[in-house]
Design an enzyme around this catalytic site. Sequence first.
Site, PDB file in Angstrom:
ATOM      1  N   HIS A 177       0.721  -1.314  -0.399  1.00 53.96           N
ATOM      2  CA  HIS A 177      -0.148  -0.029  -0.415  1.00 53.96           C
ATOM      3  C   HIS A 177       0.750   1.541   0.050  1.00 53.96           C
ATOM      4  CE1 HIS A 177      -2.718  -3.272   2.500  1.00 53.96           C
ATOM      5  NE2 HIS A 177      -3.113  -3.336   1.133  1.00 53.96           N
TER       6      HIS A 177
HETATM    7  C1  LIG Z   1      -0.270  -7.727  -4.685  1.00 56.31           C
HETATM    8  C2  LIG Z   1      -0.474  -6.400  -4.628  1.00 56.31           C
HETATM    9  C3  LIG Z   1      -2.155  -6.831  -4.161  1.00 56.31           C
HETATM   10  C4  LIG Z   1      -2.932  -5.800  -3.008  1.00 56.31           C
HETATM   11  N1  LIG Z   1      -4.541  -6.283  -2.724  1.00 56.31           N
HETATM   12  C5  LIG Z   1      -5.208  -5.294  -2.514  1.00 56.31           C
HETATM   13  C6  LIG Z   1      -6.278  -5.327  -1.505  1.00 56.31           C
HETATM   14  O1  LIG Z   1      -6.786  -6.657  -1.696  1.00 56.31           O
HETATM   15  N2  LIG Z   1      -6.876  -4.482  -2.018  1.00 56.31           N
HETATM   16  C7  LIG Z   1      -6.660  -3.333  -1.403  1.00 56.31           C
HETATM   17  O2  LIG Z   1      -7.583  -2.101  -1.584  1.00 56.31           O
HETATM   18  N3  LIG Z   1      -5.270  -3.121  -2.099  1.00 56.31           N
HETATM   19  C8  LIG Z   1      -5.196  -3.590  -2.116  1.00 56.31           C
HETATM   20  N4  LIG Z   1      -3.498  -3.086  -3.324  1.00 56.31           N
HETATM   21  C9  LIG Z   1      -3.482  -1.974  -3.272  1.00 56.31           C
HETATM   22  C10 LIG Z   1      -4.000  -1.492  -4.307  1.00 56.31           C
HETATM   23  O3  LIG Z   1      -4.191  -2.077  -5.473  1.00 56.31           O
HETATM   24  C11 LIG Z   1      -3.652  -0.133  -4.802  1.00 56.31           C
HETATM   25  O4  LIG Z   1      -3.699   0.999  -3.805  1.00 56.31           O
HETATM   26  C12 LIG Z   1      -3.991   0.993  -5.876  1.00 56.31           C
HETATM   27  O5  LIG Z   1      -4.067  -0.437  -7.038  1.00 56.31           O
HETATM   28  C13 LIG Z   1      -2.936   1.929  -6.383  1.00 56.31           C
HETATM   29  O6  LIG Z   1      -3.459   2.969  -7.366  1.00 56.31           O
HETATM   30  P1  LIG Z   1      -3.105   3.471  -7.723  1.00 56.31           P
HETATM   31  O7  LIG Z   1      -3.317   4.478  -9.279  1.00 56.31           O
HETATM   32  O8  LIG Z   1      -2.533   4.800  -7.170  1.00 56.31           O
HETATM   33  O9  LIG Z   1      -1.440   2.783  -9.227  1.00 56.31           O
HETATM   34  P2  LIG Z   1      -1.532   1.643  -9.889  1.00 56.31           P
HETATM   35  O10 LIG Z   1      -2.865   1.108  -9.428  1.00 56.31           O
HETATM   36  O11 LIG Z   1      -0.244   1.224  -9.658  1.00 56.31           O
HETATM   37  O12 LIG Z   1      -1.468   2.268 -11.045  1.00 56.31           O
HETATM   38  C14 LIG Z   1      -0.637   2.711 -11.988  1.00 56.31           C
HETATM   39  C15 LIG Z   1      -0.154   2.318 -13.349  1.00 56.31           C
HETATM   40  O13 LIG Z   1       0.409   3.477 -13.795  1.00 56.31           O
HETATM   41  C16 LIG Z   1       1.293   2.632 -14.950  1.00 56.31           C
HETATM   42  N5  LIG Z   1       2.862   3.555 -14.910  1.00 56.31           N
HETATM   43  C17 LIG Z   1       3.621   3.963 -13.914  1.00 56.31           C
HETATM   44  N6  LIG Z   1       4.763   4.279 -14.528  1.00 56.31           N
HETATM   45  C18 LIG Z   1       4.180   4.624 -16.051  1.00 56.31           C
HETATM   46  C19 LIG Z   1       4.902   5.274 -17.273  1.00 56.31           C
HETATM   47  N7  LIG Z   1       5.922   5.724 -17.140  1.00 56.31           N
HETATM   48  N8  LIG Z   1       3.591   5.119 -18.380  1.00 56.31           N
HETATM   49  C20 LIG Z   1       3.420   4.476 -18.494  1.00 56.31           C
HETATM   50  N9  LIG Z   1       2.652   3.765 -17.334  1.00 56.31           N
HETATM   51  C21 LIG Z   1       3.301   3.992 -16.315  1.00 56.31           C
HETATM   52  C22 LIG Z   1       1.508   1.161 -14.140  1.00 56.31           C
HETATM   53  O14 LIG Z   1       2.119   0.523 -14.961  1.00 56.31           O
HETATM   54  C23 LIG Z   1      -0.052   1.125 -13.104  1.00 56.31           C
HETATM   55  O15 LIG Z   1      -0.604   0.384 -14.945  1.00 56.31           O
HETATM   56  C24 LIG Z   1      -2.579  -4.478  -3.274  1.00 56.31           C
HETATM   57  C25 LIG Z   1      -1.466  -4.125  -4.292  1.00 56.31           C
HETATM   58  C26 LIG Z   1      -0.912  -4.986  -5.231  1.00 56.31           C
HETATM   59  C27 LIG Z   1       0.900  -4.578  -5.874  1.00 56.31           C
END
Ligand SMILES: Cc1cc2nc3c(=O)[nH]c(=O)nc-3n(C[C@H](O)[C@H](O)[C@H](O)COP(=O)(O)OP(=O)(O)OC[C@H]3O[C@@H](n4cnc5c(N)ncnc54)[C@H](O)[C@@H]3O)c2cc1C
Length: 526
Positions: A466
């Site tokens: 997280h």
């Molecule tokens: C293994 C795992 C299990 C988890 N389990 C849970 C759970 O059960 N419940 C829960 O609530 N949360 C869980 N989480 C946490 C939750 O999924 C994350 O907090 C949330 O998805 C974060 O969202 P975000 O939009 O910040 O980033 P992300 O979902 O990580 O999205 C970022 C995106 O940006 C893309 N990206 C990054 N840099 C670039 C670039 N330079 N160019 C183009 N694209 C790029 C990445 O490829 C990715 O697709 C888990 C996370 C993981 C990794």
Amino acid sequence: MDRTFDYVIVGGGTAGCVLANRLSVDPAVTVALLEAGPPDSDPAIRIPAMVAKAIGNPRNGWGYKSAPQAHADGRMLPVPRGRVLGGCSSINGMVYFRGHPREYDEWGVPGWRYADLLPYFRKLEHYAAGTGAHRNQGGPVSVIDIPKPNPLIKRFVDAAALLGFARCNDFAGPEPEGFGPRQGSIRDGLRESGVTAYLNPVRHRPNLHILTDHPVNKVLFEGKRAIGVEAAPGGQTQRVMARREVILCGGAYGSPQLLLLSGVGDAAQLAQHNIPLVHELPAVGRNLQDHPAASVSVRTTNTESYGLSWRTVPRAVGIALRYLINRSGPLASNVFEANGFVRSQPGLDRPDLQIIFMPAHRNANGHWLPIGHGYGIIFVALRPFSRGSVTLASADPRQAPVIDFGFLSDSRDMDVLVQGFELARRLLAAAPFAQLESNEVSPGTAVQSRADIEAHIRRVLVTVHHPSATCRIGDVVDAQLRVLGLQGLRVVDASVIPTVIAGNSNIPVTAIAERAADLITGALHD
Ligand SMILES: Cc1cc2nc3c(=O)[nH]c(=O)nc-3n(C[C@H](O)[C@H](O)[C@H](O)COP(=O)(O)OP(=O)(O)OC[C@H]3O[C@@H](n4cnc5c(N)ncnc54)[C@H](O)[C@@H]3O)c2cc1C
């Protein structure tokens, strides 16, 4: 030739999918969603119980490892991160949680108190079990009570009750404290990700352009105004221009890395990598916060747990058939079906320790084993004091950033984990589990002294994924999530969270992105 859109969203993860949907509602507005990874076509992404496979498939992730953790035996921890459409929502555990309402209030940021976010928590969800002041139906994200949890879950919740802990039936309600079943982001027996909830229903919009396999190298500026990005599909650089805004949704590692690569950050760090300074913002990438966790695991001859053995082959065949025929049963569950939120000390005003029950067998290093039977508890320090950082290893955007959690650098986090360890053992020794023939395999009953317990925690310490706060509100972005000192550039993802939410972060990030969409479109004026 440059392509131009009104909004260019970088990162098709949890937040990026929300924004792509909400910003393209107006057919007169063009939106490009650029995702570094491929489409979410791995079948393991779909089937909830195959979450470990989805995480383990290198095609779905960045393959990061942390910097050596000085307080965890110098180990470099695995850092799974989605690099696929849907981002982490395509590989996460689907656990549905909002965080404690006071978390948001304590951020102290106008517009981001729990009362401000509650309408968005309600807007985003379709809670199968009903609606009310806190819950809602009709939103894009399907959330369910796991219909038939593993039988060990009842033993876990009963054990907590015997130890005097309250039961909590709805962790997304106003008082998420105590022990009970967890809810999951699951729809009709399939994972509900950002893609299934927010992108699939609107893919047909002609003004929405979903560009997978489009890693972005940097943001392009004209003076202090972001005007587009440089992307590298198939290794060929091209410019994607933004008439209105560039919105970074790269997540808590990706967004600070992109800002730094673009010349926004600490001047000394940028100079070290010969990156021309566009705007000095020393806080970019600082203040990384994440949840450290460790575990106690037990092996048993009892076959209630998930896992394969000769005796359970017929059951496994039945489970597979049941899923194939009507997408129900254990394969439609996200495995980690119950948990507790507790206070590690009496004086606290809310929980700082999460106790997650694992109805599956793990080895001495805490890795899940599909063969054999067992169960265990993961305990998580929910309100960590330690702080880490995301910095550049190189000016080459293809290189991973340096992710240093700084786990346990503040000894108060170890105190919380030791409390968690002791509570885990008490729960596993309570009557409902004592009836089972079992033995502790990790760390093993020889570990009794505080020094040995701490050594075990350092040896098996992991992140529960997280990461937050690397572009946090106040330091890097303002309350409208606009990057301070620049124009035409926002960050909308887990990195803007000022203090890591005491719980799972996917739904908090979804709600943040929902509210950000209203700020961007002008539907909401702060
Ligand atoms: C293994 C795992 C299990 C988890 N389990 C849970 C759970 O059960 N419940 C829960 O609530 N949360 C869980 N989480 C946490 C939750 O999924 C994350 O907090 C949330 O998805 C974060 O969202 P975000 O939009 O910040 O980033 P992300 O979902 O990580 O999205 C970022 C995106 O940006 C893309 N990206 C990054 N840099 C670039 C670039 N330079 N160019 C183009 N694209 C790029 C990445 O490829 C990715 O697709 C888990 C996370 C993981 C990794």
